[in-house]
Enzyme design. Structure first.
Site, PDB file in Angstrom:
ATOM      1  N   VAL A   1       0.959  -1.068  -0.089  1.00 49.71           N
ATOM      2  CA  VAL A   1      -0.036  -0.012   0.125  1.00 49.71           C
ATOM      3  C   VAL A   1       0.985   1.249  -0.030  1.00 49.71           C
ATOM      4  O   VAL A   1       1.960   1.349   0.815  1.00 49.71           O
ATOM      5  CB  VAL A   1      -0.697   0.060   1.314  1.00 49.71           C
ATOM      6  CG1 VAL A   1      -1.893   1.258   1.150  1.00 49.71           C
ATOM      7  CG2 VAL A   1      -1.903  -1.275   1.248  1.00 49.71           C
TER       8      VAL A   1
ATOM      9  N   ASP B   1      -9.800 -11.871   8.296  1.00 54.28           N
ATOM     10  CA  ASP B   1      -8.381 -11.418   8.521  1.00 54.28           C
ATOM     11  C   ASP B   1      -8.653 -10.182   9.574  1.00 54.28           C
ATOM     12  O   ASP B   1      -7.684  -9.075   9.343  1.00 54.28           O
ATOM     13  CB  ASP B   1      -7.788 -11.050   7.234  1.00 54.28           C
ATOM     14  CG  ASP B   1      -6.063 -11.037   7.423  1.00 54.28           C
ATOM     15  OD1 ASP B   1      -6.027 -11.553   8.436  1.00 54.28           O
ATOM     16  OD2 ASP B   1      -5.445 -10.380   6.635  1.00 54.28           O
TER      17      ASP B   1
END
Length: 648
Positions: free
Chosen positions: A370, A475
């Site tokens: 990211v 997650d």
């Protein structure tokens, strides 16, 4: 007196008593309890929640722009979903006052007596519950219901930027309703059951069955009623929507079948001839279809290089390509047409992302893959992926909540097959960085940590209870919890998320220390695996430690089980004080509030998933833990040298 007439006089008092009884409350059906007039429609034991429902919304009122995206955003739906429900193109512009069906996900949350679809709204200057309910939402909810759904907010003291849940009244049909879905309709001046029934092509008696006698509904302070849809939308639209959709010619209702002919000796030959011709046409079409499928299959197996992949300039209607084995630039095969899911998102150019991230250099790297991007004066977070993102995008487009990171757009690089997801930039980074950095941890006081826990609970509650099919994140961990400039938490990274409930998989993925035992052992995917991981995050918030110890690999939840969860309940506060983050022990920290959170974590970490609480229960309990601050004297908890608890 005439013979036997005496019995009529004897029954007269009883009849007068019956006439004097009050009219029944609004009733949805004989099997449903009556709803309160300003709280919505009561949950029904005979209905299946959640379900698809609709609201009849008139475009162009309350300051909402005449735009399908604006209407969709208001009700947590995409432009495509609104257009599809009304048999419109996604580029259609509704006219002022145009009646439209807005799709809702109707649910009946635990501890709520009423069914509703939650709508997240950010308070602007001058907003009140009543103003939003009556203007933007056109009386599809009532301010009293808004107060009940938001018990921790003070209606007379709403800060600008506060996120409020507005419950849109709705209901799920029962078998007795004989309906594919129910529409929430707000009665207008001059409306009556006959006119409403004609507008929706239903019989007036069905309105009586759902809402009670007409005279009773007209005297209610809450003007919402339920109207059944007998046929599937958008294959068929009720006249009130069909007659006002001038921008497109919607599908007409299926015609009534012609009278069945009488087959005799004079027309039997014609019938046989017609059947022969019809079968010949069907056979020809079937053969043509098989040849077309065979041709497409051969094209697919060739894996043509450069197969119809939307570039950044391609705009809507693009297709994702997935690289074949051998890496980027190799042969690709067509995966799925996702244009209908992505109409509300901005399509970025590859050049924009590369320029905004400095060519994806390390200086712009946030975490993992990211990067931080500066584009047209705005800041975004760009996630670069090497795999097909269809499932993640499909999930992201159906969720809209202040505690979930918002997807702003996407980009496909047709040369490399890379996919880029462009998210809102969340200023303060991930929770794990705050907990593991001692300086930051000292600034993260208990009130802030508790609010983070509540935000995370609300986000999970939304994807577990108010999406259909239900979404399991799979997650949940502190590195996937991002903090904005107000230190409010948002759930990120839906790359492993799955729609559906009680699924079983043999492909076990996740992060050590957060994985639920039943998922690790049997591959069972349920919302309760998110609840387990959430319990681990609560322990991280309390202890300031990682889910897995770097030194010996010990699991945090196993250590908590040994040192905190076992023992007498009355000594829990003492055990918590000895175990919690030293940065918290230095501050004013109510021991009862911390102990309450630890108790929630213990319940979330139960080995039996069926005994773990729902996120609705978790959010409710944590909101009570926050109330400890109101009565707290200000003494903080400290740990003396012997491990005992003292006040200072």
């Amino acid at each position: 007196m005439a013979p036997l007439a005496w019995w009529r006089l004897a029954l007269l008092p009883a009849l007068l008593c019956l006439c004097a009884l009050p009219a029944p409350a609004r009733s949805q059906s004989a099997a449903r309890p009556a709803p309160a007039s300003v709280e919505g429609f009561n949950c029904s034991a005979n209905a299946s929640y959640p379900c698809k429902a609709y609201a009849l919304y008139r475009a162009g009122f309350g300051g909402v722009p005449l735009d399908l995206s604006a209407i969709g955003d208001l009700f947590a739906a995409s432009r495509f979903m609104v257009a599809h429900a009304n048999n419109l193109s996604t580029s259609a512009v509704p006219t002022a006052g145009q009646p439209m069906l807005v799709p809702l996900q109707c649910g009946c949350p635990p501890r709520s007596p009423n069914a509703y679809a939650p709508m997240q709204y950010q308070i602007n200057p001058g907003d009140t519950y009543w103003i939003i309910s009556t203007t933007k939402l056109q009386n599809l909810t009532q301010y009293q219901a808004v107060e009940r759904v938001n018990p921790t907010l003070v209606p007379t003291n709403l800060d600008v930027g506060t996120i409020v849940t507005f419950p849109i009244f709705c209901q799920c049909p029962t078998a007795a309703d004989n309906a594919t879905a129910l529409v929430t309709y707000v009665m207008q001046a001059g409306d009556n059951y006959a006119s409403i029934a004609a507008a929706f092509a239903v019989d007036a008696q069905s309105l009586v069955s759902l809402n009670g006698p007409e005279g009773l509904t007209q005297n209610l302070s809450s003007p919402e009623i339920l109207v059944p849809l007998r046929r599937q939308v958008p294959n068929w639209l009720p006249p009130i929507v069909r007659l006002n959709n001038a921008s497109v010619t919607p599908a007409s209702p299926p015609p009534s079948p012609p009278p069945r002919p009488t087959v005799g000796t004079n027309n039997r030959h014609g019938v046989v001839t017609g059947l022969a011709i019809g079968l010949g046409i069907v056979g020809g079409l079937w053969l043509l279809q098989m040849l077309l499928l065979a041709y497409l299959w051969r094209r697919l197996k060739k894996g043509r290089r450069g197969e119809a992949v939307a570039s950044a300039e391609g705009g809507e209607g693009g297709r994702f390509a997935k690289p074949a084995s051998g890496g980027g630039g190799g042969e690709r095969f067509l995966v799925s047409d996702i244009s209908e899911w992505l109409d509300k998102y901005r399509v970025f150019k590859v050049e924009e992302l590369e320029s905004g991230t400095g060519g994806f250099d390390d200086e712009h790297l946030i975490q993992g893959s990211v990067h931080k991007a500066y584009i047209d004066g705005e800041v975004f977070a760009v996630k670069k992926m090497k795999w097909d993102a269809f499932e993640e995008l499909k999930i992201l487009q159906k969720v809209n909540h202040s505690n979930l990171v918002k997807l702003e757009g996407f980009c496909i690089n047709s040369e490399t097959g890379d996919c880029y997801l462009v998210y809102e930039y969340v200023e303060n980074g991930s929770l794990d960085l705050w907990l593991m950095d001692r300086d930051r941890a000292r600034r993260l006081d208990w009130r802030a940590r508790l609010h983070i826990a509540l935000d995370l609970a609300h986000g999970l509650q939304y994807i577990h209870e108010h999406t259909w099919p239900r979404v399991v994140h799979k997650d949940i961990k502190s590195s996937n919890v991002l903090l904005d400039d107000r230190m409010r938490a948002k759930i990120a990274n839906f790359g492993l998320a799955k729609t559906g409930h009680n699924a079983v998989t043999t492909h076990i993925v996740g992060t050590q220390g957060y994985i639920a035992p039943e998922y690790l052992a049997d591959g069972l995917v349920t919302t309760k695996m998110d609840v387990f991981a959430y319990g681990v995050v609560l322990l991280e918030l309390v202890s300031g430690r990682e889910a897995v110890s770097d030194q010996d690999g010990e699991l945090l939840w196993a250590d908590a089980d040994q040192r905190m969860f076992r023992g007498k309940e009355e000594r829990l506060e003492a055990r918590v004080a000895a175990w919690m983050d030293p940065a918290l022990a230095e501050q004013t920290c109510p021991p009862g509030s911390v102990a309450s959170v630890v108790s929630v974590a213990k319940a979330c970490l139960h080995r039996d998933p069926a005994k773990r609480p729902s996120m609705v229960d978790v959010a409710y309990t944590l909101s009570k833990a926050d109330e400890h601050f109101a009565d707290y004297s200000g003494e903080s908890v400290s740990v003396d040298g012997s491990g005992g608890v003292g006040a200072r």
